[in-house]
Design an enzyme around this catalytic site. Structure first.
Site, PDB file in Angstrom:
ATOM      1  N   SER A 145      38.519  34.131  87.619  1.00  0.00           N
ATOM      2  CA  SER A 145      39.348  33.566  86.567  1.00  0.00           C
ATOM      3  C   SER A 145      39.730  31.962  86.854  1.00  0.00           C
ATOM      4  CB  SER A 145      40.780  34.210  86.742  1.00  0.00           C
ATOM      5  OG  SER A 145      41.708  33.654  86.082  1.00  0.00           O
ATOM      6  N   TYR A 158      47.473  38.043  91.817  1.00  0.00           N
ATOM      7  CA  TYR A 158      46.571  37.949  90.813  1.00  0.00           C
ATOM      8  C   TYR A 158      45.516  36.706  91.472  1.00  0.00           C
ATOM      9  CZ  TYR A 158      43.562  37.429  86.634  1.00  0.00           C
ATOM     10  OH  TYR A 158      42.627  37.275  85.739  1.00  0.00           O
TER      11      TYR A 158
HETATM   12  P1  NAD Z   1      40.943  44.504  79.784  1.00  0.00           P
HETATM   13  O1  NAD Z   1      42.433  45.057  80.412  1.00  0.00           O
HETATM   14  O2  NAD Z   1      40.655  44.495  78.448  1.00  0.00           O
HETATM   15  O3  NAD Z   1      40.030  44.913  80.664  1.00  0.00           O
HETATM   16  C1  NAD Z   1      40.028  45.285  82.143  1.00  0.00           C
HETATM   17  C2  NAD Z   1      39.410  46.767  82.264  1.00  0.00           C
HETATM   18  O4  NAD Z   1      39.286  47.138  83.613  1.00  0.00           O
HETATM   19  C3  NAD Z   1      39.789  47.856  81.313  1.00  0.00           C
HETATM   20  O5  NAD Z   1      38.790  48.353  80.784  1.00  0.00           O
HETATM   21  C4  NAD Z   1      40.496  48.699  82.605  1.00  0.00           C
HETATM   22  O6  NAD Z   1      40.518  50.258  82.168  1.00  0.00           O
HETATM   23  C5  NAD Z   1      39.567  48.438  83.643  1.00  0.00           C
HETATM   24  N1  NAD Z   1      40.221  48.778  85.090  1.00  0.00           N
HETATM   25  C6  NAD Z   1      41.364  48.652  85.472  1.00  0.00           C
HETATM   26  N2  NAD Z   1      41.459  49.274  86.976  1.00  0.00           N
HETATM   27  C7  NAD Z   1      40.225  49.821  86.939  1.00  0.00           C
HETATM   28  C8  NAD Z   1      39.797  50.338  88.172  1.00  0.00           C
HETATM   29  N3  NAD Z   1      40.587  50.748  89.252  1.00  0.00           N
HETATM   30  N4  NAD Z   1      38.422  51.044  88.090  1.00  0.00           N
HETATM   31  C9  NAD Z   1      37.752  50.637  87.053  1.00  0.00           C
HETATM   32  N5  NAD Z   1      38.050  50.117  86.056  1.00  0.00           N
HETATM   33  C10 NAD Z   1      39.399  49.590  86.095  1.00  0.00           C
HETATM   34  O7  NAD Z   1      41.214  42.769  80.084  1.00  0.00           O
HETATM   35  P2  NAD Z   1      39.822  41.718  80.170  1.00  0.00           P
HETATM   36  O8  NAD Z   1      40.426  40.543  79.746  1.00  0.00           O
HETATM   37  O9  NAD Z   1      38.628  42.164  79.293  1.00  0.00           O
HETATM   38  O10 NAD Z   1      39.689  41.783  81.580  1.00  0.00           O
HETATM   39  C11 NAD Z   1      38.344  41.790  82.475  1.00  0.00           C
HETATM   40  C12 NAD Z   1      38.227  40.835  83.554  1.00  0.00           C
HETATM   41  O11 NAD Z   1      38.496  39.530  83.299  1.00  0.00           O
HETATM   42  C13 NAD Z   1      39.220  41.182  84.774  1.00  0.00           C
HETATM   43  O12 NAD Z   1      38.965  41.123  86.090  1.00  0.00           O
HETATM   44  C14 NAD Z   1      40.440  40.003  84.296  1.00  0.00           C
HETATM   45  O13 NAD Z   1      41.083  39.621  85.546  1.00  0.00           O
HETATM   46  C15 NAD Z   1      39.267  38.909  83.961  1.00  0.00           C
HETATM   47  N6  NAD Z   1      39.739  37.670  83.185  1.00  0.00           N
HETATM   48  C16 NAD Z   1      40.432  37.790  82.042  1.00  0.00           C
HETATM   49  C17 NAD Z   1      40.781  36.621  81.276  1.00  0.00           C
HETATM   50  C18 NAD Z   1      41.440  36.775  79.895  1.00  0.00           C
HETATM   51  O14 NAD Z   1      42.086  35.725  79.489  1.00  0.00           O
HETATM   52  N7  NAD Z   1      41.211  37.920  79.190  1.00  0.00           N
HETATM   53  C19 NAD Z   1      40.743  35.598  81.973  1.00  0.00           C
HETATM   54  C20 NAD Z   1      40.318  35.480  83.301  1.00  0.00           C
HETATM   55  C21 NAD Z   1      39.736  36.573  83.818  1.00  0.00           C
END
Ligand code: NAD
Length: 261
Positions: A145, A158
């Site tokens: 991130s 985080y």
């Molecule tokens: P999201 O909440 O849609 O996806 C996260 C996924 O992780 C979900 O499908 C959830 O079921 C799964 N998950 C949670 N705990 C878990 C576990 N213990 N085992 C297996 N799966 C698990 O959100 P996203 O935005 O798609 O996030 C995906 C990644 O991207 C994350 O690591 C998040 O920190 C990172 N990220 C997202 C953003 C953003 O703005 N969306 C920005 C920076 C980083």
């Protein structure tokens, strides 16, 4: 599109929603064989599996928790049993919650570190062990991130977890470069996924985030999936240990835009 991704076997953690889902769809369009890891609800992934197959790829789903060592081992063996190998591992699963640090419980701290950092460690370790054993010059892609470098009050756990992912990625890149296993990091800015649903549903909250993005808009999951496809493909064959900021310029000091400062 990357021709070399055709028939490659990719495991994506947390792939039922958001960025994981977008990457699964993209690898499907690349005609790869995609193992979709989901955490809880199987119904979420049936449609995704079908859409990957319709796009010309192949896909299968496995339930599992990235913090559970046995579950992670099963994800890799499932990929090998179902599709015959493992070429690309995407450690994407992640969680966040807002708590001022003076009230952050050890339980909350541990949960976020477990999923976001330990999960990436387990996924990387198991994938690398398989690749080494079978002499596969694979690609590991970790989801960090912008908060691996931008401090984030109320999200200390985080930010700490993502800083850890960045350093873990760089260390693994160095460690396994001689084996031609590449390990890279994607650091998204603000992307329109379920993790941000509440924040972006509030027009004021959304405006405040947009003001932090020099390009002026919230990123689309497909824009992150495009980075993952490139990092997985041979087009990035000489790239390892990279942290790719896909953030519309968020890490480039937006406060200084237009000559301010
Ligand atoms: P999201 O909440 O849609 O996806 C996260 C996924 O992780 C979900 O499908 C959830 O079921 C799964 N998950 C949670 N705990 C878990 C576990 N213990 N085992 C297996 N799966 C698990 O959100 P996203 O935005 O798609 O996030 C995906 C990644 O991207 C994350 O690591 C998040 O920190 C990172 N990220 C997202 C953003 C953003 O703005 N969306 C920005 C920076 C980083």
């Amino acid at each position: 599109m990357y021709k070399d991704l055709e028939n490659k076997v990719v495991v994506i953690t947390g792939a039922a929603t958001g960025l994981g889902k977008a990457m699964a769809e993209r690898f499907g369009r690349e005609k790869a064989k995609v193992v979709v890891n989901y955490h809880s609800d199987r119904n979420e992934v049936d449609e995704l599996i079908q859409s990957i197959k319709t796009a010309g790829g192949d896909a299968a789903a496995i339930k599992g928790d990235v913090t559970n060592e046995d579950d992670v081992k099963k994800m890799i063996s499932f990929a090998v049993e179902t599709f015959g190998s493992l070429n690309i591992m995407v450690n994407n699963a992640g969680i966040e919650n807002e708590v001022p640090t003076e009230r952050l419980s050890l339980d909350d701290w541990n949960k976020v570190i477990d999923v976001n950092l330990t999960g990436v460690f387990l996924g990387s370790r198991e994938a690398i062990a398989y690749m080494l054993e079978h002499d596969i010059k694979g690609s590991i892609i970790n989801m960090s991130s912008v908060h691996d470098r931008i401090p984030w009050p109320h999200f200390a756990h985080y930010a700490a977890s993502k800083g850890g992912v960045k350093m873990l990625t760089e260390t693994l890149a160095l460690e396994y470069a001689p084996k031609r296993i590449r390990v890279n990091n994607i650091s998204p800015g603000a992307i329109d996924t379920p993790i941000n649903a509440e924040k972006f549903a509030d027009p004021q909250g959304k405006k405040e985030v947009e003001a932090l993005i020099p390009m002026g808009y919230i990123g689309k999951p497909e824009e992150i999936a495009a980075c993952a496809a490139w990092l997985a493909s041979d087009e990035s064959s000489y790239v390892t240990g990279l942290t790719l900021y896909a953030d519309g310029g968020m890490t480039k000091y937006p406060g200084f835009q237009a000559g301010r400062g």
